[in-house]
Design a protein around this motif. Structure first.
Motif, PDB file in Angstrom:
ATOM      1  N   VAL A 149       0.874  -1.162   0.000  1.00 45.66           N
ATOM      2  CA  VAL A 149       0.000   0.000   0.000  1.00 45.66           C
ATOM      3  C   VAL A 149       0.916   1.218   0.000  1.00 45.66           C
ATOM      4  CG1 VAL A 149      -1.842   1.245   1.171  1.00 45.66           C
ATOM      5  CG2 VAL A 149      -1.736  -1.256   1.316  1.00 45.66           C
ATOM      6  N   GLU A 150       0.713   2.109  -0.971  1.00 40.60           N
ATOM      7  CA  GLU A 150       1.608   3.254  -1.134  1.00 40.60           C
ATOM      8  C   GLU A 150       0.852   4.574  -1.012  1.00 40.60           C
ATOM      9  OE1 GLU A 150       4.982   1.457  -4.173  1.00 40.60           O
ATOM     10  OE2 GLU A 150       3.453   2.811  -4.944  1.00 40.60           O
ATOM     11  N   GLU A 151       1.582   5.563  -0.510  1.00 43.12           N
ATOM     12  CA  GLU A 151       1.012   6.903  -0.452  1.00 43.12           C
ATOM     13  C   GLU A 151       0.780   7.435  -1.862  1.00 43.12           C
ATOM     14  OE1 GLU A 151       3.408  10.264   0.660  1.00 43.12           O
ATOM     15  OE2 GLU A 151       5.271   9.214   0.171  1.00 43.12           O
ATOM     16  N   PHE A 152      -0.174   8.310  -1.992  1.00 43.61           N
ATOM     17  CA  PHE A 152      -0.460   8.965  -3.262  1.00 43.61           C
ATOM     18  C   PHE A 152       0.552  10.083  -3.494  1.00 43.61           C
ATOM     19  CE2 PHE A 152      -2.677  12.642  -5.271  1.00 43.61           C
ATOM     20  CZ  PHE A 152      -2.789  12.109  -6.561  1.00 43.61           C
ATOM     21  N   ILE A 153       1.152  10.072  -4.672  1.00 44.81           N
ATOM     22  CA  ILE A 153       2.085  11.142  -5.058  1.00 44.81           C
ATOM     23  C   ILE A 153       1.411  11.987  -6.126  1.00 44.81           C
ATOM     24  CG2 ILE A 153       4.333  11.702  -6.050  1.00 44.81           C
ATOM     25  CD1 ILE A 153       4.586  10.408  -3.337  1.00 44.81           C
ATOM     26  N   ASP A 154       1.230  13.242  -5.848  1.00 44.10           N
ATOM     27  CA  ASP A 154       0.578  14.154  -6.791  1.00 44.10           C
ATOM     28  C   ASP A 154       1.638  14.689  -7.754  1.00 44.10           C
ATOM     29  OD1 ASP A 154      -1.189  15.811  -8.097  1.00 44.10           O
ATOM     30  OD2 ASP A 154      -1.135  17.381  -6.555  1.00 44.10           O
ATOM     31  N   GLY A 155       1.727  14.043  -8.920  1.00 43.02           N
ATOM     32  CA  GLY A 155       2.764  14.463  -9.854  1.00 43.02           C
ATOM     33  C   GLY A 155       2.600  13.868 -11.232  1.00 43.02           C
ATOM     34  N   GLN A 156       3.511  14.233 -12.109  1.00 44.28           N
ATOM     35  CA  GLN A 156       3.558  13.674 -13.452  1.00 44.28           C
ATOM     36  C   GLN A 156       4.157  12.268 -13.405  1.00 44.28           C
ATOM     37  OE1 GLN A 156       5.708  17.566 -14.274  1.00 44.28           O
ATOM     38  NE2 GLN A 156       5.332  16.842 -16.359  1.00 44.28           N
ATOM     39  N   GLU A 157       3.642  11.378 -14.252  1.00 44.71           N
ATOM     40  CA  GLU A 157       4.217  10.045 -14.381  1.00 44.71           C
ATOM     41  C   GLU A 157       5.262  10.081 -15.492  1.00 44.71           C
ATOM     42  OE1 GLU A 157       1.719   6.529 -14.108  1.00 44.71           O
ATOM     43  OE2 GLU A 157      -0.004   7.820 -13.706  1.00 44.71           O
ATOM     44  N   VAL A 158       6.499   9.777 -15.134  1.00 43.05           N
ATOM     45  CA  VAL A 158       7.627   9.899 -16.052  1.00 43.05           C
ATOM     46  C   VAL A 158       8.379   8.575 -16.116  1.00 43.05           C
ATOM     47  CG1 VAL A 158       9.775  11.136 -16.519  1.00 43.05           C
ATOM     48  CG2 VAL A 158       7.808  12.367 -15.576  1.00 43.05           C
ATOM     49  N   GLU A 159       8.768   8.169 -17.331  1.00 37.38           N
ATOM     50  CA  GLU A 159       9.483   6.912 -17.505  1.00 37.38           C
ATOM     51  C   GLU A 159      10.776   7.141 -18.288  1.00 37.38           C
ATOM     52  OE1 GLU A 159       6.771   4.165 -19.344  1.00 37.38           O
ATOM     53  OE2 GLU A 159       5.513   4.024 -17.546  1.00 37.38           O
ATOM     54  N   VAL A 160      11.785   6.323 -17.952  1.00 35.34           N
ATOM     55  CA  VAL A 160      13.081   6.398 -18.619  1.00 35.34           C
ATOM     56  C   VAL A 160      13.495   4.986 -19.026  1.00 35.34           C
ATOM     57  CG1 VAL A 160      15.512   7.034 -18.395  1.00 35.34           C
ATOM     58  CG2 VAL A 160      13.762   8.405 -17.266  1.00 35.34           C
ATOM     59  N   ALA A 161      13.954   4.830 -20.244  1.00 33.27           N
ATOM     60  CA  ALA A 161      14.475   3.551 -20.713  1.00 33.27           C
ATOM     61  C   ALA A 161      15.990   3.536 -20.510  1.00 33.27           C
ATOM     62  CB  ALA A 161      14.143   3.349 -22.194  1.00 33.27           C
ATOM     63  N   VAL A 162      16.501   2.431 -19.972  1.00 37.26           N
ATOM     64  CA  VAL A 162      17.933   2.303 -19.715  1.00 37.26           C
ATOM     65  C   VAL A 162      18.469   1.114 -20.504  1.00 37.26           C
ATOM     66  CG1 VAL A 162      19.718   2.016 -17.963  1.00 37.26           C
ATOM     67  CG2 VAL A 162      17.635   3.292 -17.412  1.00 37.26           C
ATOM     68  N   LEU A 163      19.646   1.286 -21.083  1.00 32.72           N
ATOM     69  CA  LEU A 163      20.274   0.278 -21.932  1.00 32.72           C
ATOM     70  C   LEU A 163      21.748   0.184 -21.574  1.00 32.72           C
ATOM     71  CD1 LEU A 163      19.975  -1.498 -24.628  1.00 32.72           C
ATOM     72  CD2 LEU A 163      20.762   0.556 -25.822  1.00 32.72           C
ATOM     73  N   GLY A 164      22.257  -1.032 -21.372  1.00 32.36           N
ATOM     74  CA  GLY A 164      23.691  -1.171 -21.167  1.00 32.36           C
ATOM     75  C   GLY A 164      24.051  -2.144 -20.069  1.00 32.36           C
ATOM     76  N   ASN A 165      25.333  -2.472 -20.001  1.00 32.32           N
ATOM     77  CA  ASN A 165      25.866  -3.348 -18.969  1.00 32.32           C
ATOM     78  C   ASN A 165      26.664  -2.528 -17.965  1.00 32.32           C
ATOM     79  OD1 ASN A 165      24.674  -5.559 -20.191  1.00 32.32           O
ATOM     80  ND2 ASN A 165      26.520  -6.186 -21.296  1.00 32.32           N
ATOM     81  N   ASP A 166      27.969  -2.378 -18.202  1.00 38.59           N
ATOM     82  CA  ASP A 166      28.812  -1.648 -17.245  1.00 38.59           C
ATOM     83  C   ASP A 166      28.666  -0.131 -17.344  1.00 38.59           C
ATOM     84  OD1 ASP A 166      29.868  -3.991 -16.174  1.00 38.59           O
ATOM     85  OD2 ASP A 166      31.381  -4.120 -17.751  1.00 38.59           O
ATOM     86  N   ASN A 167      28.284   0.355 -18.518  1.00 41.76           N
ATOM     87  CA  ASN A 167      28.122   1.795 -18.709  1.00 41.76           C
ATOM     88  C   ASN A 167      26.734   2.082 -19.281  1.00 41.76           C
ATOM     89  OD1 ASN A 167      30.953   2.800 -18.093  1.00 41.76           O
ATOM     90  ND2 ASN A 167      31.390   1.286 -19.696  1.00 41.76           N
ATOM     91  N   PRO A 168      25.705   1.947 -18.451  1.00 47.47           N
ATOM     92  CA  PRO A 168      24.338   2.085 -18.960  1.00 47.47           C
ATOM     93  C   PRO A 168      24.026   3.496 -19.426  1.00 47.47           C
ATOM     94  CG  PRO A 168      24.333   1.916 -16.571  1.00 47.47           C
ATOM     95  CD  PRO A 168      25.732   1.621 -17.007  1.00 47.47           C
ATOM     96  N   PHE A 169      23.136   3.566 -20.392  1.00 48.46           N
ATOM     97  CA  PHE A 169      22.731   4.823 -21.012  1.00 48.46           C
ATOM     98  C   PHE A 169      21.244   5.020 -20.781  1.00 48.46           C
ATOM     99  CE2 PHE A 169      20.694   6.611 -24.873  1.00 48.46           C
ATOM    100  CZ  PHE A 169      21.201   7.898 -24.820  1.00 48.46           C
ATOM    101  N   ALA A 170      20.847   6.211 -20.379  1.00 48.07           N
ATOM    102  CA  ALA A 170      19.442   6.532 -20.150  1.00 48.07           C
ATOM    103  C   ALA A 170      18.887   7.319 -21.328  1.00 48.07           C
ATOM    104  CB  ALA A 170      19.276   7.333 -18.861  1.00 48.07           C
ATOM    105  N   SER A 171      17.690   6.958 -21.751  1.00 48.86           N
ATOM    106  CA  SER A 171      17.018   7.630 -22.857  1.00 48.86           C
ATOM    107  C   SER A 171      16.515   9.007 -22.429  1.00 48.86           C
ATOM    108  CB  SER A 171      15.820   6.793 -23.312  1.00 48.86           C
ATOM    109  OG  SER A 171      14.781   6.854 -22.326  1.00 48.86           O
ATOM    110  N   VAL A 172      15.906   9.702 -23.365  1.00 53.37           N
ATOM    111  CA  VAL A 172      15.143  10.890 -22.997  1.00 53.37           C
ATOM    112  C   VAL A 172      13.995  10.450 -22.090  1.00 53.37           C
ATOM    113  CG1 VAL A 172      15.681  12.067 -25.164  1.00 53.37           C
ATOM    114  CG2 VAL A 172      13.584  10.707 -24.987  1.00 53.37           C
TER     115      VAL A 172
END
Length: 354
Positions: free
Chosen positions: A221-244
């Motif tokens: 059960v989690e508290e409600f967070i009033d905010g935008q829902e934002v997602e990031v895609a991550v790719l990589g092994n030792d040096n991961p890269f985050a998308s826009v």
């Protein structure tokens, strides 16, 4: 150059079976057949393994793939080096497999179980390994690790099947003592918002707990967070890269299963409607969570950004995010300059590097 043999696994016994079929359809339609020999292997809801003998991948989401006349029963052998075995009459056919792409979501596919089989079989595979897969699938473990890493997240309360069976009233009172309504109720071990509900009072909280506990013996059960829902895609092994960053306006009470896969009420914004410094903070936090949990290959990391104060709040991580034609993971990397087919190439390359 000799083609690599890729086994694409799909289906499975989890409540996310249909999502997997849609994801696999997209992967199979976008994987470069000039580079790879592709072996599509589906797992039915009953746990049967089938080497799909067709070429029309629209049969997967349509649910007709199991009836293809060229299908053969199949399995991945746990014996090191044996690869993919299929069965035709009294004959066993062995196919050399270079890498496995487990396009599986949820139980027995994303929780470390399949990863363990592939590890024993000596087969490289796309995505995080056993421990990271298990830790990310269980939201309670994810939260403990994220907390240890100093990542801000929504406050939460654990409810177990045992406690709920012993005294529903005591569980409800404990939640109400900790949180104001509304709250979100989630099974600890599902994805795609399966079993997730928003509770606005004691009656709806009771119903939400019953629904969530039908999917898992542990519930958050989690508290409600009033905010935008934002997602990031991550790719990589030792040096991961985050998308826009991408943003979701669910067009509903929240971004539930129907909003994700059935209705067209949700709106996606890529890039997210965020100031550049906040977007960069989200991307940095995505890498921090990814590395803290020991992920490899890929994951999608989800956040809230509060309307008041623009605070970045970690929500959850998905080690095999949706790969459907409308899924955020491939869309985010397309916006970051990596086309779908090239993304598949990169994931296969990362698996082989392991």
């Amino acid at each position: 150059m000799k083609k690599l043999s890729v086994c694409v696994l799909f289906g499975g016994v989890s409540p996310e079976h249909e999502v997997s079929l849609r994801s696999a359809e997209s992967v199979l339609n976008n994987i470069d057949k000039e580079k790879y020999n592709v072996f599509p292997v589906g797992i039915t809801k009953d746990g049967d393994w089938i080497l799909f003998g067709g070429t029309d991948y629209s049969m997967l989401p349509a649910g007709t793939w199991q009836n293809c006349e060229n299908n053969r029963r199949a399995t991945i052998s746990p014996v090191h080096g044996q690869g993919l075995l299929s069965f035709e009459n009294d004959c066993v056919v062995r196919e050399r497999i270079d890498v496995v792409f487990p396009v599986l979501h949820g139980e027995n596919g994303e929780d470390g179980s399949m990863q363990g089989l592939l590890q024993i079989a000596g087969l490289p595979y796309v995505g995080p390994h056993v421990a990271a897969s298990a830790a990310c699938m269980d939201k309670t473990i994810t939260k403990l690790i994220a907390d240890h890493a100093g990542v801000r997240q929504a406050a939460w309360h654990l409810v177990t099947q045992r406690d709920f069976s012993h005294s529903e009233d005591a569980v409800l009172s404990a939640v109400e003592a900790k949180f104001a309504y509304p709250v979100f109720v989630k099974p600890a071990g599902t994805g795609s918002s399966v079993g997730v509900s928003k509770a606005t009072d004691r009656t709806s909280l009771l119903e939400a707990l019953r629904i969530a506990l039908s999917f898992d013996r542990k519930v958050l059960v989690e508290e409600f967070i009033d905010g935008q829902e934002v997602e990031v895609a991550v790719l990589g092994n030792d040096n991961p890269f985050a998308s826009v960053c991408g943003e979701i306006d669910s067009g509903a009470e929240f971004y539930d299963y129907e909003a994700k896969y059935i209705s067209d009420c949700a709106s996606l914004y890529i890039p997210a409607r965020l100031p550049e410094d906040v977007a960069e903070c989200v991307r940095e936090q995505a890498i921090r969570v990814y590395e803290a949990l020991g992920c490899r290959g890929l994951s999608r990391v989800d956040f809230f950004v509060t309307h008041e104060g623009q605070e970045v709040v970690f929500n959850e991580i998905n080690t095999m995010p949706g790969f459907t034609s409308i899924s955020m993971y491939p869309k985010l990397f397309e916006a970051s300059g990596i086309a779908y087919s090239k993304l598949i190439d990169n994931l296969i390359s990362l698996a082989l590097d392991e």
